[in-house]
Design a protein around this motif. Structure first.
Motif, PDB file in Angstrom:
ATOM      1  N   LYS A  89      38.431  53.393  51.343  1.00 44.47           N
ATOM      2  CA  LYS A  89      39.091  54.627  51.996  1.00 44.47           C
ATOM      3  C   LYS A  89      40.026  53.842  52.999  1.00 44.47           C
ATOM      4  O   LYS A  89      39.708  53.143  53.932  1.00 44.47           O
ATOM      5  CB  LYS A  89      37.654  55.098  52.932  1.00 44.47           C
ATOM      6  N   SER A  90      41.324  54.273  52.737  1.00 50.17           N
ATOM      7  CA  SER A  90      42.317  54.008  53.630  1.00 50.17           C
ATOM      8  C   SER A  90      43.464  54.817  53.478  1.00 50.17           C
ATOM      9  O   SER A  90      43.588  55.503  52.582  1.00 50.17           O
ATOM     10  CB  SER A  90      42.834  52.582  52.911  1.00 50.17           C
ATOM     11  N   THR A  91      44.288  54.679  54.528  1.00 50.37           N
ATOM     12  CA  THR A  91      45.492  55.593  54.417  1.00 50.37           C
ATOM     13  C   THR A  91      46.465  54.979  53.517  1.00 50.37           C
ATOM     14  O   THR A  91      46.451  53.762  52.755  1.00 50.37           O
ATOM     15  CB  THR A  91      46.148  55.321  55.806  1.00 50.37           C
ATOM     16  N   GLY A  92      47.506  55.703  53.237  1.00 52.72           N
ATOM     17  CA  GLY A  92      48.423  55.360  52.269  1.00 52.72           C
ATOM     18  C   GLY A  92      49.391  54.068  52.651  1.00 52.72           C
ATOM     19  O   GLY A  92      49.526  53.103  51.891  1.00 52.72           O
ATOM     20  N   GLU A  93      49.557  53.929  54.054  1.00 52.00           N
ATOM     21  CA  GLU A  93      50.265  52.750  54.403  1.00 52.00           C
ATOM     22  C   GLU A  93      49.015  51.315  54.180  1.00 52.00           C
ATOM     23  O   GLU A  93      49.873  50.104  53.795  1.00 52.00           O
ATOM     24  CB  GLU A  93      50.556  52.834  55.943  1.00 52.00           C
ATOM     25  N   GLN A  94      48.141  51.566  54.444  1.00 57.63           N
ATOM     26  CA  GLN A  94      47.151  50.507  54.184  1.00 57.63           C
ATOM     27  C   GLN A  94      46.872  50.186  52.800  1.00 57.63           C
ATOM     28  O   GLN A  94      46.847  48.789  52.475  1.00 57.63           O
ATOM     29  CB  GLN A  94      45.782  50.509  54.805  1.00 57.63           C
ATOM     30  N   LEU A  95      46.932  50.987  51.969  1.00 53.84           N
ATOM     31  CA  LEU A  95      46.973  50.674  50.523  1.00 53.84           C
ATOM     32  C   LEU A  95      48.154  50.080  49.929  1.00 53.84           C
ATOM     33  O   LEU A  95      48.306  49.058  49.136  1.00 53.84           O
ATOM     34  CB  LEU A  95      46.662  52.089  49.897  1.00 53.84           C
ATOM     35  N   ASN A  96      49.317  50.575  50.435  1.00 54.81           N
ATOM     36  CA  ASN A  96      50.432  50.056  49.929  1.00 54.81           C
ATOM     37  C   ASN A  96      50.539  48.535  50.632  1.00 54.81           C
ATOM     38  O   ASN A  96      50.993  47.710  49.799  1.00 54.81           O
ATOM     39  CB  ASN A  96      51.722  50.840  50.574  1.00 54.81           C
ATOM     40  N   ASN A  97      50.036  48.261  51.790  1.00 47.27           N
ATOM     41  CA  ASN A  97      50.157  46.867  52.107  1.00 47.27           C
ATOM     42  C   ASN A  97      49.039  46.045  51.216  1.00 47.27           C
ATOM     43  O   ASN A  97      49.611  44.828  51.088  1.00 47.27           O
ATOM     44  CB  ASN A  97      49.669  46.605  53.540  1.00 47.27           C
ATOM     45  N   ALA A  98      47.794  46.621  51.071  1.00 50.88           N
ATOM     46  CA  ALA A  98      47.050  45.819  50.039  1.00 50.88           C
ATOM     47  C   ALA A  98      47.517  45.436  48.621  1.00 50.88           C
ATOM     48  O   ALA A  98      47.401  44.397  48.372  1.00 50.88           O
ATOM     49  CB  ALA A  98      45.723  46.416  50.220  1.00 50.88           C
ATOM     50  N   VAL A  99      48.426  46.546  48.235  1.00 48.98           N
ATOM     51  CA  VAL A  99      48.850  46.113  46.831  1.00 48.98           C
ATOM     52  C   VAL A  99      49.890  45.270  46.844  1.00 48.98           C
ATOM     53  O   VAL A  99      50.187  44.389  46.105  1.00 48.98           O
ATOM     54  CB  VAL A  99      49.466  47.568  46.222  1.00 48.98           C
ATOM     55  N   THR A 100      50.864  45.295  48.018  1.00 47.71           N
ATOM     56  CA  THR A 100      52.033  44.127  48.230  1.00 47.71           C
ATOM     57  C   THR A 100      51.308  42.744  48.291  1.00 47.71           C
ATOM     58  O   THR A 100      52.003  42.035  47.564  1.00 47.71           O
ATOM     59  CB  THR A 100      52.463  44.526  49.499  1.00 47.71           C
TER      60      THR A 100
END
Length: 411
Positions: A89-100
């Motif tokens: 459960k995360s926001t879009g920005e947290q998910l993008n950082n994790a994917v990066t």
């Protein structure tokens, strides 16, 4: 008479040698050949390394893009590896950082794999390059080996050898041709020396033999005055000394060259013959001749080797003590070499005077003339003959007086 000045319009003298042929600018010298060889090797190695790195990079990129560390399932992102952690459960920005972070880690793994493969490729190319360079260097330097082998054969006095190097007109061929020209001049010089020695041997011996015959005829006259007989004996002794000197000089000149024709010669037999020739003189001086002579066969000239033994034994007998002296003559084989040892009692010889004994006309504490023991060429001849047979002779002072002369010759 005044010297006529040179005309003003006289052309200047050339600064180059007109006898030297004009050579092409792009002459295939060793420098150019080595430059092309090693430059081509570096170019080929660089091309191979670049191609290998390109293939490894392409393979790493394909591997990294073919399997992502995450997947999208029904609008959600799920990790596919253990090291890629994505929050549930995360926001879009947290998910993008994790994917990066997952993609960056995957690229790091790809770079590490590329570096490892490149190191292995570099190691393999280095081994190939060293092996290829070693082979090429041996091929380029093979003419030097040929020159060296010829020089060693010439050192054995085989002056008829020539390099006759084929190949490009480079520095090595120039060196080989220059060496061949030098050998040709040396061969002519040695041939002229041998002819001179042969002619001098006849021209010098003939008048001395005539003088000896005339003196012996005069001394055989019973009616000759006593003064004339005494003078004849003195002249006969002087003539004999001159004959010994001439024989020694001629033998010294001949023995300085290498022995070409060799036969099997036993040093024990040579030493025994020398002892037989000196036995009467040794008995007159009350010098004991002794020693054990084991067989020691060498390849050489029997006459010259007998001269070595005769000179050494004669010196050992003549330069001895007045009473109770001895000369020990032994022959044996040691470490693949034939050894002749002549030891004697005698006066104490300082170590610093040993080298002077082998010089022509040098005696221990004696002048050049005024001695009836010889002409001062015995040891010089012995050393020259030993060198001509590929051996050597050394002298050592014996404790208590006398010398130990050791001759070593290859079997």
């Amino acid at each position: 008479m005044a010297q006529t000045p040179a005309p003003l319009n006289a052309p200047p003298k050339p600064t180059w040698d007109p006898r030297d042929p004009v050579r092409p600018l792009l002459r295939p010298t060793i420098r150019i050949r080595l430059t092309l060889l090693y430059g081509g090797m570096f170019l080929i190695a660089g091309i191979l390394l670049l191609a290998i790195i390109y293939l490894f990079t392409a393979q790493a990129l394909r591997d990294s893009t073919s399997q992502l560390p995450f997947k999208v399932v029904s609008g959600t992102v799920q990790p596919t590896t253990d090291w890629c952690e994505l929050p549930e459960k995360s926001t879009g920005e947290q998910l993008n950082n994790a994917v990066t972070m997952c993609l960056r880690h995957q690229s790091d793994l790809a770079l590490d794999d590329l570096l490892r493969r490149s190191l292995f490729a570099l190691l393999g190319l280095s081994i190939i390059a060293f092996a290829f360079g070693y082979a090429m260097a041996g091929r380029v330097l093979s003419p030097l080996g040929r020159i060296t082998r010829t020089a060693r054969q010439v050192a054995g006095s085989d002056l008829s050898r020539r390099i006759e190097l084929d190949g490009p007109d480079d520095e090595l061929k120039e060196l080989a041709d220059t060496f061949d020209e030098m050998l040709e001049r040396l061969e002519r010089a040695f041939s002229a020396q041998q002819r001179f020695v042969a002619n001098a041997s006849h021209e010098l011996r003939t008048p001395l033999a005539i003088n000896r015959t005339l003196l012996e005829v005069q001394l055989s006259d019973p009616g000759a005055p006593v003064e004339l007989q005494q003078l004849g004996k003195t002249l006969l002794a002087t003539n004999e000394r001159s004959e010994q000197l001439v024989e020694g000089l001629l033998l010294l000149a001949r023995s300085d060259n290498q022995i070409i024709e060799r036969k099997a010669v036993d040093l024990a037999e040579v030493a025994s013959r020398a002892i037989d020739q000196v036995r009467s003189e040794a008995e007159a001086k009350r010098v004991e001749l002794r020693g054990e002579r084991a067989p020691a066969v060498v390849q050489g000239n029997g006459v010259l080797l007998e001269r070595i033994a005769l000179n050494l034994v004669q010196n050992a007998v003549r330069y001895n003590i007045p009473e109770g002296g001895w000369v020990d003559v032994t022959t044996e084989t040691q470490n693949g070499q034939a050894v002749l040892v002549v030891a004697n009692t005698g006066p104490v010889v300082p170590a610093y005077e040993i080298d002077n004994l082998f010089e022509p006309f040098r005696r221990l504490r004696q002048e050049r003339t005024g001695s009836d023991k010889g002409v001062g060429l015995g040891l010089s001849i012995a050393r020259s003959v030993a060198r001509a047979h590929g051996g050597r002779i050394i002298a050592e002072p014996r404790e208590g007086g006398g010398l130990v002369m050791r001759v070593t010759l290859p079997i």
